[in-house]
Design an enzyme around this catalytic site. Structure first.
Site, PDB file in Angstrom:
ATOM      1  N   GLU A 210      24.763 -23.493   2.015  1.00 11.73           N
ATOM      2  CA  GLU A 210      26.225 -23.558   1.995  1.00 11.73           C
ATOM      3  C   GLU A 210      26.786 -23.272   0.615  1.00 11.73           C
ATOM      4  O   GLU A 210      26.945 -24.187  -0.203  1.00 11.73           O
ATOM      5  CB  GLU A 210      26.714 -24.940   2.465  1.00 11.73           C
ATOM      6  CG  GLU A 210      26.520 -25.176   3.952  1.00 11.73           C
ATOM      7  CD  GLU A 210      27.152 -26.484   4.438  1.00 11.73           C
ATOM      8  OE1 GLU A 210      27.556 -27.320   3.606  1.00 11.73           O
ATOM      9  OE2 GLU A 210      27.239 -26.650   5.682  1.00 11.73           O
TER      10      GLU A 210
ATOM     11  N   GLU B 261      23.799 -24.585  11.454  1.00 10.24           N
ATOM     12  CA  GLU B 261      24.094 -26.014  11.316  1.00 10.24           C
ATOM     13  C   GLU B 261      25.416 -26.310  12.000  1.00 10.24           C
ATOM     14  O   GLU B 261      26.407 -25.640  11.743  1.00 10.24           O
ATOM     15  CB  GLU B 261      24.170 -26.390   9.828  1.00 10.24           C
ATOM     16  CG  GLU B 261      24.399 -27.874   9.588  1.00 10.24           C
ATOM     17  CD  GLU B 261      24.371 -28.234   8.089  1.00 10.24           C
ATOM     18  OE1 GLU B 261      23.511 -27.726   7.348  1.00 10.24           O
ATOM     19  OE2 GLU B 261      25.237 -29.029   7.693  1.00 10.24           O
TER      20      GLU B 261
END
Ligand SMILES: *[C@@H]1O[C@H](CO)[C@@H](O)[C@H](O)[C@H]1NC(C)=O
Length: 321
Positions: free
Chosen positions: A160, A247
């Site tokens: 991320e 995710e």
């Protein structure tokens, strides 16, 4: 007799229609590739991977083993697992701090996934990977050299990113890691992180990376990221961007830490309509609404009915569809 035949036929039809991910594994689908915006199998047919993400490797090592991977296939009804390998040393002992321990955990779950006929995503799990490019290149070079010949492997280069620029920081980082992987592994899927905690898939839609079998990361937590994010992602898909949801959580990650069942169902409907693949956060027994397991779940009970949280139950049902 007729009634029995009718019921049997109806049951058979149900079985044929249901897409239990546990039955859609590597021996059936083989080498994956990207065709247009879709993930396809060895025959060029659209395939959907559905499964679970392991929790941060430095904090939940009790689930980085073969028992857990067995459970992810048999009881979580998955055909894919994501190995979320901690990187940063500021997070209590990630790869930069203790590479041998982390590498060993990753190799243990890769080998278990290969033995269990599962796809596995090897994830460089941090937010500042652009500041550790040399280490990422070295890590993925080693992994692709050792395991790249197995169709089970997918690479996720950067979990991320946050506020880094797509075109001037993230894209060059991914290109360097992709080059290292492709030197050893010409085929397997590489999934690349996008800005704003892997939400800004609109940016690479306008400036994609050249190369084959590259997909782009989308992450969401259902109770926090809603229709606006589905709209943004749909725009990228409509431009031809291949997306993989490595995710997602069923919960709200703002102040209220609770499962949002209604919004999760909207997300799953949208993901399935677009044939997107997804791995749920996470295989862990932490006191978090997104945890799939109740407190103190042993590895050999992972996803067994008595050990699932509300989120875990919803996710396992979804993986069977
Ligand atoms: C999803 O896959 C199915 C089955 O392969 C296909 O019929 C459908 O058109 C696909 N949907 C999209 C949006 O690509």
């Amino acid at each position: 007799m007729k009634l029995i035949i009718c019921i049997s036929l109806a049951l058979l039809a149900l079985l044929v229609d249901a897409k239990d991910a546990a039955k859609e594994t590597v021996s059936k689908h083989g080498q994956l590739s990207v065709k247009g915006a879709n993930l396809v199998n060895k025959n060029g047919e659209i395939v959907q991977l559905k499964g679970m993400a392991l929790y941060w490797s430095q904090w939940m090592p009790q689930y980085w083993n073969k028992d857990t991977i067995d459970g992810i296939h048999d009881s979580c009804h998955s055909n894919v697992v994501r190995a979320s390998m901690a990187v940063d040393d500021g997070q209590g002992g990630g790869y930069l701090f203790d590479p041998d321990t982390q590498m060993q955990r990753v190799e243990t779950v890769i080998e278990a996934a290969i033995a269990d006929d599962l796809y596995i995503i090897v994830d460089w799990h941090e937010e500042k990977a652009d500041t550790h490019q040399a280490q990422a290149v070295d890590f993925f070079s080693k992994i692709s050299k050792k395991y790249g010949k197995h169709p089970n492997i997918l690479y996720e280069t950067f979990n991320e990113p946050t506020d880094q620029s797509w075109s001037s920081t993230l894209k060059p980082y991914h290109e360097a890691v992709i080059k290292a992987i492709r030197a050893n592994d010409p085929n397997n899927i590489i999934i690349v992180g996008t800005a704003q905690w892997s939400q800004r898939v609109d940016e690479p839609a306008d400036d994609p990376i050249k190369g084959t079998n590259i997909m782009y990361t989308l992450h969401f937590y259902a109770g926090t990221h809603k229709q606006w994010l589905r709209d943004l992602a749909q725009g990228a898909i409509d431009k031809g961007l291949p997306i993989f949801v490595t995710e997602y959580g069923t919960d709200n990650v703002d102040v209220v830490n609770q499962v949002d069942e209604e919004e999760s169902k909207l997300w799953w409907a949208w993901l399935d309509k677009n044939n997107l693949s997804y791995t749920n956060w996470a295989i862990c027994d932490a006191n978090e609404a997104s945890a799939a397991l109740i407190a103190n779940t042993p590895a050999n009970k992972v996803c067994q009915a008595d050990y699932l949280t509300l989120s875990g139950k919803l996710v396992v049902e979804q993986n069977k569809k």
